[in-house]
Design an enzyme around this catalytic site. Structure first.
Site, short mmCIF file in Angstrom:
data_model
loop_
_atom_site.label_atom_id
_atom_site.label_comp_id
_atom_site.label_asym_id
_atom_site.label_seq_id
_atom_site.Cartn_x
_atom_site.Cartn_y
_atom_site.Cartn_z
CG ASN A 57 -2.20 0.74 1.04
OD1 ASN A 57 -2.38 1.40 0.02
ND2 ASN A 57 -3.09 0.65 2.01
CG HIS A 142 -12.49 -3.63 9.65
ND1 HIS A 142 -11.46 -2.81 9.27
CD2 HIS A 142 -11.93 -4.83 9.90
CE1 HIS A 142 -10.32 -3.49 9.29
NE2 HIS A 142 -10.59 -4.72 9.67
NE ARG A 167 -10.41 -2.72 12.86
CZ ARG A 167 -9.51 -2.06 12.12
NH1 ARG A 167 -8.31 -2.55 11.95
NH2 ARG A 167 -9.81 -0.92 11.54
CE1 TYR A 179 -6.20 1.95 10.50
CE2 TYR A 179 -7.06 1.13 12.59
CZ TYR A 179 -6.67 0.91 11.28
OH TYR A 179 -6.79 -0.34 10.75
CG ASP A 230 -5.50 -1.98 14.37
OD1 ASP A 230 -4.47 -1.76 15.04
OD2 ASP A 230 -5.48 -2.16 13.13
CG HIS A 232 -3.19 1.65 12.70
ND1 HIS A 232 -2.39 2.45 11.96
CD2 HIS A 232 -3.61 0.66 11.88
CE1 HIS A 232 -2.33 1.97 10.72
NE2 HIS A 232 -3.06 0.87 10.65
CD GLU A 256 -4.69 -5.25 14.20
OE1 GLU A 256 -5.91 -5.51 14.25
OE2 GLU A 256 -4.11 -4.90 13.17
CD GLU A 282 -1.81 -4.00 10.22
OE1 GLU A 282 -2.83 -4.62 10.55
OE2 GLU A 282 -1.83 -2.80 9.90
NE ARG A 303 -3.64 -7.95 12.69
CZ ARG A 303 -4.43 -8.03 11.64
NH1 ARG A 303 -4.97 -9.18 11.30
NH2 ARG A 303 -4.70 -6.96 10.90
CG HIS A 332 -2.91 -7.18 7.24
ND1 HIS A 332 -2.02 -6.52 6.44
CD2 HIS A 332 -3.87 -6.28 7.52
CE1 HIS A 332 -2.41 -5.27 6.25
NE2 HIS A 332 -3.54 -5.10 6.90
CG ASP A 336 -3.85 -2.67 2.28
OD1 ASP A 336 -4.79 -2.60 3.09
OD2 ASP A 336 -2.68 -2.91 2.63
CD GLU A 359 -7.84 -6.89 8.88
OE1 GLU A 359 -6.64 -7.21 8.71
OE2 GLU A 359 -8.21 -5.73 9.09
CD1 TRP A 422 -2.69 7.35 10.09
CD2 TRP A 422 -2.17 5.42 9.10
NE1 TRP A 422 -3.85 6.81 9.61
CE2 TRP A 422 -3.57 5.61 9.01
CE3 TRP A 422 -1.61 4.25 8.56
CZ2 TRP A 422 -4.42 4.71 8.38
CZ3 TRP A 422 -2.45 3.34 7.93
CH2 TRP A 422 -3.84 3.57 7.83
#
Ligand code: KDG
Ligand code: MG
Length: 422
Positions: A57, A142, A167, A179, A230, A232, A256, A282, A303, A332, A336, A359, A422
């Site tokens: 990605n 999600h 999630r 996020y 998550d 993130h 996560e 991930e 992940r 994961h 993407d 996921e 991020w």
């Protein structure tokens, strides 16, 4: 046991000889049916071809070039059945090992070779990995909302679709963007066309809000539903420990990416303080990102997935190591990762004993049309289907209608402007 039947043995040997195959060509396709995907197609002299996902990605063209300029010339003439030797050739043979671009490219080759092997032997790839250890692969969807109420509404929608695990992410009061909070609910896509968008972050606001979200969800949905979250990569180990502790009453399936995991030892601090199960990985691309986490039992779910984790050849070894240390898999599966990677993950998931969860973010209609596939969803589970190989195809003509569009994941700054994760 009686003496081996020599005739039968010679017969099976000659059958094996007959399926000797050579790689004759390989091509890389970049398409954007809703988002960018990089796909590798390896062709053979027997007419059988294999597909591999090479999508990274926001860095798609780097992998496309790595494949076209550096790997494909080394593949022509090789025997696609030699998945182990080809993997080692590309990994050890590069001298410059590891890293997301290299490992995604190697994973794409590896996926395509397993696909060829399955097609040539007329069997789904999971049969080459140990067969089916379960009847289906439990997935999580999600649920994203701007606030707790909207997130709860989304959780209810996923429950109606049959999901057993969901999630949950919610907007944080006082932060303009967070996020996981989607514009487009079912097809959540964090990458945006053009240059990277900027998000804002406050750890304190986040830590105050998340326990309220899960308190509300448990009150509304009861105890049976599996709930995941998550972070993130946005906390320090001690902040993650605080969050894990405050979420214990709501018994999450997992928490996560609580911290960035470059420092694997950092998880020792989290582990000392909370029983909330931890998932990470991930963005990992080889066993060397996870060996301490696994061997010290610092996590519960890994992940890593096929496309960014070096392919089926590497991931099945990592899963075997993880099994010894009570670590389960949790591949994961965001948008993407193309349907080729999703299929490869499902063949892996259904075959390993220490599978945890998969996921599953649905792709857009356009993506599913470009990549027709045999996997299907029923009652909270995905099944890879019984087509030979990975069970995914690539419609080159249709894909041509969706040319590459530059897109990036967001970047993140603290409220005072400091660049953050991020
Ligand atoms: O490309 C990055 C996304 O796949 C990632 O941000 C999604 O964190 C993610 C997840 O858990 O699916
Ligand atoms: Mg994640």
């Amino acid at each position: 046991m009686g003496a081996p039947d020599l005739k039968l043995w010679l017969h099976s040997w000659s059958c094996f000889e007959e399926i000797s195959v050579k790689i004759t060509d390989a091509e890389v396709f970049v398409t954007c049916p809703g988002r960018n995907f990089v796909t590798l197609k390896i062709s053979t002299d027997e007419g059988v071809y294999g597909l591999g996902d090479a999508t990274l990605n926001g860095r798609e063209l780097a992998v496309a070039s790595y494949l076209s300029d550096h790997l494909i010339p080394c593949l022509i003439g090789r025997d696609p059945f030699q998945t182990e030797d080809v993997w080692q050739y590309l990994y050890r043979g590069a001298y410059w090992r590891r890293g997301p671009v290299t490992m995604t490219a190697i994973a794409a080759v590896d996926m395509a070779l397993w696909d060829i092997k399955g097609k040539a032997l007329k069997t789904p790839v999971y049969n080459l990995l140990g067969g089916q250890s379960r009847t289906g692969v439990m997935v999580y969807g999600h649920a994203n909302g701007r606030d707790i109420e909207e997130t709860a509404e989304e959780v209810a929608k996923y429950q109606e679709l049959g999901y057993l695990a969901i999630r949950a992410q919610s907007g944080i009061p006082g932060l303009p963007s967070t996020y996981g909070v989607a514009k487009d609910k079912l097809y959540y896509e964090p990458a945006e066309k053009g240059l990277p968008p900027e998000n804002a972050w406050s750890t304190e606001k986040y830590l105050l809000h998340v326990p309220k979200l899960f308190e509300a969800l448990r009150l509304k949905f009861g105890d049976d539903l599996h709930l995941l979250h998550d972070v993130h990569h946005r906390l320090t180990p001690i902040e993650a420990a605080r969050l894990g502790k405050s979420l214990e009453p709501y018994h999450l399936f997992w928490l996560e990416d609580a911290v960035t995991a470059e420092l694997q030892e950092g998880f020792r601090i989290i582990r000392q303080h909370t029983t909330t199960p931890l998932a990470v990985g991930e963005v990992f691309n080889s066993i060397w990102d996870a060996h301490i986490l696994i061997q010290e039992q610092l996590i519960d779910y890994l992940r890593m997935t096929v496309v960014h984790g070096g392919g089926l050849t590497h991931l099945k070894k990592i899963a075997a190591l993880a099994e010894i240390y009570h670590v389960r898999t949790g591949c994961h599966g965001a948008t993407d990762l193309s349907p080729v990677a999703m299929a490869a993950a499902l063949h892996f998931d259904i075959s390993v004993n220490n599978f945890g969860i998969q996921e599953y973010m649905r792709h857009t209609k356009e993506t599913d049309e470009v990549f027709p596939h045999s996997y299907s969803f029923k009652g909270g589970y995905l099944h890879p289907g019984d087509a030979p190989g990975l069970g995914v195809d690539y419609d080159e003509k249709l894909a041509d209608k969706f040319p590459y569009e530059r897109a990036y994941l967001p970047v993140n700054r603290k409220l005072d402007g400091t660049m953050f994760n991020w």
